[in-house]
Design an enzyme around this catalytic site. Sequence first.
Site, PDB file in Angstrom:
ATOM      1  N   GLU A   1       2.149   1.636  -3.401  1.00  0.00           N
ATOM      2  CA  GLU A   1       1.056   2.141  -4.243  1.00  0.00           C
ATOM      3  C   GLU A   1       0.881   3.647  -4.074  1.00  0.00           C
ATOM      4  OE1 GLU A   1      -2.553  -0.340  -4.552  1.00  0.00           O
ATOM      5  OE2 GLU A   1      -3.629   1.478  -3.978  1.00  0.00           O
TER       6      GLU A   1
ATOM      7  N   SER B   1      14.557  15.284   1.806  1.00  0.00           N
ATOM      8  CA  SER B   1      15.608  14.336   2.206  1.00  0.00           C
ATOM      9  C   SER B   1      15.021  13.080   2.854  1.00  0.00           C
ATOM     10  CB  SER B   1      16.574  15.001   3.177  1.00  0.00           C
ATOM     11  OG  SER B   1      17.595  14.097   3.539  1.00  0.00           O
TER      12      SER B   1
ATOM     13  N   ARG C   1       0.833  -1.205   0.000  1.00  0.00           N
ATOM     14  CA  ARG C   1       0.000   0.000   0.000  1.00  0.00           C
ATOM     15  C   ARG C   1       0.871   1.260   0.000  1.00  0.00           C
ATOM     16  NH1 ARG C   1      -2.299  -3.966  -0.659  1.00  0.00           N
ATOM     17  NH2 ARG C   1      -4.470  -4.493  -0.222  1.00  0.00           N
TER      18      ARG C   1
END
Lengths: 147, 147, 147, 147, 147, 147, 147, 147, 147, 147
Positions: J91, J114, J88
């Site tokens: 994704e 960063s 997830r």
Amino acid sequence: MNRNDVTEKIISTKVLKGIKWEAVAKKLGQSKEWTTALCLGQMTASPEQAKLLGKIFGLTVEEQKWLQVVPYKGSLPTPVPTDPLIYRWYEIVSVYGSTIKELIHEEFGDGIMSAIDFSMDIQRQADPKGDRVNVVLSGKFLPYKTY
Amino acid sequence: MNRNDVTEKIISTKVLKGIKWEAVAKKLGQSKEWTTALCLGQMTASPEQAKLLGKIFGLTVEEQKWLQVVPYKGSLPTPVPTDPLIYRWYEIVSVYGSTIKELIHEEFGDGIMSAIDFSMDIQRQADPKGDRVNVVLSGKFLPYKTY
Amino acid sequence: MNRNDVTEKIISTKVLKGIKWEAVAKKLGQSKEWTTALCLGQMTASPEQAKLLGKIFGLTVEEQKWLQVVPYKGSLPTPVPTDPLIYRWYEIVSVYGSTIKELIHEEFGDGIMSAIDFSMDIQRQADPKGDRVNVVLSGKFLPYKTY
Amino acid sequence: MNRNDVTEKIISTKVLKGIKWEAVAKKLGQSKEWTTALCLGQMTASPEQAKLLGKIFGLTVEEQKWLQVVPYKGSLPTPVPTDPLIYRWYEIVSVYGSTIKELIHEEFGDGIMSAIDFSMDIQRQADPKGDRVNVVLSGKFLPYKTY
Amino acid sequence: MNRNDVTEKIISTKVLKGIKWEAVAKKLGQSKEWTTALCLGQMTASPEQAKLLGKIFGLTVEEQKWLQVVPYKGSLPTPVPTDPLIYRWYEIVSVYGSTIKELIHEEFGDGIMSAIDFSMDIQRQADPKGDRVNVVLSGKFLPYKTY
Amino acid sequence: MNRNDVTEKIISTKVLKGIKWEAVAKKLGQSKEWTTALCLGQMTASPEQAKLLGKIFGLTVEEQKWLQVVPYKGSLPTPVPTDPLIYRWYEIVSVYGSTIKELIHEEFGDGIMSAIDFSMDIQRQADPKGDRVNVVLSGKFLPYKTY
Amino acid sequence: MNRNDVTEKIISTKVLKGIKWEAVAKKLGQSKEWTTALCLGQMTASPEQAKLLGKIFGLTVEEQKWLQVVPYKGSLPTPVPTDPLIYRWYEIVSVYGSTIKELIHEEFGDGIMSAIDFSMDIQRQADPKGDRVNVVLSGKFLPYKTY
Amino acid sequence: MNRNDVTEKIISTKVLKGIKWEAVAKKLGQSKEWTTALCLGQMTASPEQAKLLGKIFGLTVEEQKWLQVVPYKGSLPTPVPTDPLIYRWYEIVSVYGSTIKELIHEEFGDGIMSAIDFSMDIQRQADPKGDRVNVVLSGKFLPYKTY
Amino acid sequence: MNRNDVTEKIISTKVLKGIKWEAVAKKLGQSKEWTTALCLGQMTASPEQAKLLGKIFGLTVEEQKWLQVVPYKGSLPTPVPTDPLIYRWYEIVSVYGSTIKELIHEEFGDGIMSAIDFSMDIQRQADPKGDRVNVVLSGKFLPYKTY
Amino acid sequence: MNRNDVTEKIISTKVLKGIKWEAVAKKLGQSKEWTTALCLGQMTASPEQAKLLGKIFGLTVEEQKWLQVVPYKGSLPTPVPTDPLIYRWYEIVSVYGSTIKELIHEEFGDGIMSAIDFSMDIQRQADPKGDRVNVVLSGKFLPYKTY
């Protein structure tokens, strides 16, 4: 326009006019191996060579300039080539790669055989059991040094 | 036990005893290229060859039997080799692959250069600018036929 | 223009005119397997074959010339094919690959079954439980030799 | 313990004792193709077949039980096989894949040739120009249906 | 022109005119699952179905012919799908794949659930905690047989 | 020790003792689908479930604790599965993926079918033409919302 | 035993005894860059260097022999490195790769910067805004020549 | 229109007019390294820089605006570069990657050398044995901190 | 026409007119995160939102309709992103992925953090040592349940 | 011995003794996020932290030393993670990656957030519709500069 466009035009013209790579090489006064690699977009032409190719393949001045630009090299569409002829060469590297490495190191020590200071010569070798392709590869040995 | 175990034992013994591939090849009466490929697990030994290698590398009868089994070939751990010496060969296929294809087809027509009915010879060529690795590849041309 | 353009034109014309590969093969006097591979850009035509295909598919002289150029082979868009029919063949290689290797080596020793000196024949086999696809593959055995 | 362990033991024993796949197949009363696939971990044995193999290869009761478990199939270590013999089959799928698809669809319509309701027969075909490997593949045609 | 062009035209027209897949399916007298797969370039139309789709989406005769050609199947641009909805299905195969395999083999023995003699039905299931997608997959069991 | 070790022990014991997944599921009072996924290392057990499995498969206390740790999920060794049974499911996602996406969106709008709030039921459906595997998948629809 | 085993032993000993690469380099009288690469299995030692390393890291005679064998080079486990420090170097090649190519060709013409006849020097550069890593790479230019 | 179109136009114009990157850099008052990266679509121009480049390469106002948009970076077409010059840099990361990591950590502790707060300087170093490419990379060290 | 065409037009217009995503978001009355994702082809617009975007970016009625079609999601051209800004996020998943997994499971048990019932907020946080990017991710926890 | 061995021992001990990451973090006086990443082999311990962890997990002096060595980072076994919870996050990067890039550039200009000067905070947020996972990511903005 980019180098690929010039390469495609050269190949198209070659097919249409039935030009031979060997004939192109003779006009350039270079080996057929280097000349073909140049025409296929892997090497860089001098202005004179570009002009000569321009005549042979009917290239514009702009197209001749692209022949003098160092190309992004690599002539195959996939990391593992699908074409059977080229795959056989990949297979040689796969099956004999560790052998080549062992024998060059046994003779020369740590280092590589250059693919830049390099030449290649492909010849037909007549053989009653079926003609053979004979290829001579010659590359300078470059040693790793300590520093 | 499998063929890899035998290959590893051969290499270990070679390092420990300081054996040269060329010396092994002479004892077998074969080229150093084929002999090394055999020892590295890419070729298949006859019973006599297996016995000879057994003496040189101290192999058991079972290990000698494995040398006579046709191996699963392919000597490199990745599709694109990371070792610089072997990569240079991959690069030759990548940069010159389309050139090799064009020139063999120009000379022989559609077909391939065999990687099976094939031999290889690696030699040092003395050169004042730096010695060179000279490699001769010889493969039978196999034509595609219509049917 | 390149070979792909010719292949696409052939396929388009085939769909539009409802031409059968088998009919094309008969006109060429070749097997339907080789003929289809030729039309799909995998084989090389002789000048006569190119002319005949030119008539069947309405190809220009330039397009006929491309049919006579040795193509960059490989007819699938991905290393693992997504099309179910073609995947089943890939699956046969995946599941039976080691079996095929063992049995050919048991019968012939170390070497390969050629994919160049090769022919293929696809036939319907009537079967009350559901007709079957029967395929005969014939490839010359090429032995690895010592050298 | 898992099925791979049993496969490795079978192969090791085969090498040590010099057993032939064809001989194993005869004892099982099955084809050499299916029998080899079974021994290489791709098929599932009946209790009787497992017992027979147990005798031939000296397998324990537990190992015989593993032969009766449906295996996770797929016999090759990489998506594109590196072994030259198996690669030639992959190459056939790559070069002829679209041809096979076209011809099966031309004959049967949309659907596939089953790789499950499937059998394979590998034979040597004597030939004065060099013996050939003849392979017959037979798979049930399975049509896609509308619903 | 190829099948992809027809698929794109169908989707464009659908968006522009606000057509529903379910409505198309009703006109064809087929399930919405098969009909959508057909329109998305995965299935093959009969001449009547092609004509009906031609009316609905304003397709030319040539475009209708393409609908009757068996397509190269596979509807996703990458081996691991990036779209979240489709990825969830890939995840089901990844997480539950070994479970599905175990349970089908426990019930049926060695073989597969066909993806060809196969149908799919997708329905909304009302649920006070949030409606659910209910999908029924039905595939013929095909056993591996010994031979 | 890690979860994989426990999974392997469970599978080994199952093969040796001939335990059925369905029988395990009944003892746990859960579906055979979830129970199998748990035993194959994809789900997480409650302490009671771990204890019960410990009895069935002879697991130590440490092994039972590992069953209660959330595992790193994903039960397949390669992104594209090589096993034919599991590949068919991957093929369904590949061929029908865009169809599934279209139809769920047509019914529910933008969102996904959950693979977490999800259950699966696999059943044999008797059929005179050959029994079928019937699978019901049920997943909550989760809508994307604007924010 | 292989070179990897020696590398792992060197690293383990370094961690246990708190040895610095810079100190090892001083004892060898070589740069810290080459020395570290040697210890990490990328370079080849002379017999004297191997003996010295043997004392520092407590290596057996056999392990010292492995240090003198040319290794299979490539020190990273994946083609795209996951370690953030090493990835930044990969990113420099990715973002600046075409720039480096253009500028070297603008200055030198077609050819490469050698990675064999090559040295590297890594230094801390004090900077009030935060110290900097300064790296000097020096590689011989090797021109492609026509032939 | 997108940034790639602008990059291609810049390169085309450069080839046609024979412009040098170093000359462009002088007009911009920036280093040749950063300027080339900007022109190749990897960096972002200020409005003044865009205007200046507009004059040099004959860019429209819209094209100048695209130079001021932060680009999607990454200048190479494949994860492992095929071009020999760029590959040598990839090889340096592959062979020396673990060495670079060890030495930076030995000097600075855990952290990275920034590829953002970074500059690069490429120079020719005359050398009687063959001129060398000298490259200085300077990147700020960024430490990982505990929190 | 497809959704990508609309996305490209939106981006082109944004560059030409100098529109800010935040301004677009305000006109839509939605967050800048969701609005940008919508404009970049990842989310689905309501008819009103499509109309508003049509005004802002000069979209035709057909283009507005495409904004209301659920897109095939996934905004990156490669599985491992090459752009440094996006790569840093991939690196966070790579380095911290197992940590995130452990901590969410420690707090919530087995399940996932939803990427669908999800929102994201990106803000500048002033900091004398250099401003920081602050990102808040909020996703509903979805538990795996037994069944 | 290497860092992985230490990580595995820590995890094993944690499972056996039922230790919580949060409790470990409190004893170290660090955040649970950083502490977990340290224990999972992604961060580097100070000697005091290593000693403390040594007590908690029963580590030897040698194991404590390994905790102080900068590790090769990257905690996931595949480029695209298979575990649903971690996927997830992948994704989110895939779907929102271009959005994140656009919005950070709109606010800060060209540069990155960063992943080194970075911290992360994971919290449960009670919600009557189902509790949520709230994650705050904070990374310093690092601008690209011209030079």
